[in-house]
Design an enzyme around this catalytic site. Sequence first.
Site, short mmCIF file in Angstrom:
data_model
loop_
_atom_site.label_atom_id
_atom_site.label_comp_id
_atom_site.label_asym_id
_atom_site.label_seq_id
_atom_site.Cartn_x
_atom_site.Cartn_y
_atom_site.Cartn_z
N ARG A 171 -0.23 -14.77 18.82
CA ARG A 171 0.77 -15.73 19.30
C ARG A 171 2.14 -15.08 19.57
NH1 ARG A 171 -3.15 -18.27 19.67
NH2 ARG A 171 -3.48 -20.50 19.37
N SER A 242 -0.54 -26.54 18.57
CA SER A 242 -0.17 -26.08 17.23
C SER A 242 1.35 -25.93 17.14
CB SER A 242 -0.80 -24.72 16.94
OG SER A 242 -2.19 -24.79 17.07
N GLU A 337 5.85 -22.25 16.10
CA GLU A 337 5.30 -21.47 17.22
C GLU A 337 6.02 -21.72 18.55
OE1 GLU A 337 3.48 -19.77 20.18
OE2 GLU A 337 3.07 -21.90 20.09
#
Length: 345
Positions: A171, A242, A337
Amino acid sequence: MSALSSDIKLLRDFSLQKHNTLALPACAEYFCSVNDVDQLYQALVFAKQNKLDIIPLGEGSNLVLATNIKGLVIALELKGKEAEIQDAEKVLVTLAAGENWHDAVAYCLEQGFFGLENLALIPGTVGAAPIQNIGAYGVELSDLFVSLTAVEIATGELVQLKARDCEFAYRSSIFKQRALDQYIIVSVCLELSQKPQINIDYPALKLALVGIQPNPKIVFDTVCRIRREKLPDPKQIPNVGSFFKNPIVSAAKQTQLLADYSSMPHYAQAQGLSKIPAAWLIEQCGYKGHRQGNVGVHDKQALVLVNFQGNGAELLALARRIEGDVKKKFDIELEIEPRIYGEPS
Ligand code: EPU
């Protein structure tokens, strides 16, 4: 540079609510959309002349707008798909930044260019994909990535970055780290295969395909089905997928956690490290399906925060509360994130 390019249209105090998948209410001081590199240059010149910050925007599926946004928001709507057959097996596919990611995955599958099936249905654009190195069901963009073309904001030059230049990680990439806000990605080149590349090692995918002889179309359809079961469609329940990264902990920390929580899911990583699902940590803190005013936590996936007509401040307040509770219970720091714009420090 296209000779046919028309002038960009600059808008002031432009609502971004329909341009972010959390549907957060926020306005851009200036906004324009660009269809080609020439229009992008026009936008960059305007920003430079007016000393404006630049905020590149795809489909807004990985950002949180905490407040109104100062500067020029540039919606990247460059389109185009090109394939270059290399040999009997390999094909290079170049996709413009403004292409919708899922449509590009479906297009490649239809053409018989395989490898992207596990990344089906990820919201957002092609240009956003390298920034967070999108990944799902056992495949990451970096597994297929060859290079990208970007405009370097400081110089206005078109540059090519190869895979190793992008410093891809879980990520993450150079674009979220030391090259933050330095480039605007205009196209991405991937190496795909004309022979099926089946990867069904991810537990949920493997389970869904027990007793089935998979082909790329079956994998694509199964990934779409699993995602639809767990993840809310942003058009119906606004979200950015997410909200936190899955934390990676040391072997010692994993052992200590397993002593207290023997059923804790954990996935081995390189160098003896361990990845713990943030969804599990959040669920253990009692947040799955929790609603706090106009925002909440999805009832089928605790890693997904959802917006029921709230605003960025409310959403971030919930995120900070979850972070605090996870820290208190497990002594693990969660990391948000998506990119946050405008959070008061
Ligand atoms: N789990 C819970 N509670 C939940 C959901 C999950 O305890 O509410 C536990 C279960 O043990 C489950 C495990 O967490 O087996 C993993 O769940 P899941 O397979 O749904 O994956 P994830 O780790 O929550 C990651 C990615 C997703 C990606 C899936 C599939 C991150 C931050 N998220 O989620 O990516 O789709 O794996 O590969 O790595 C995104 O980035 O927006 C995204 C959706």
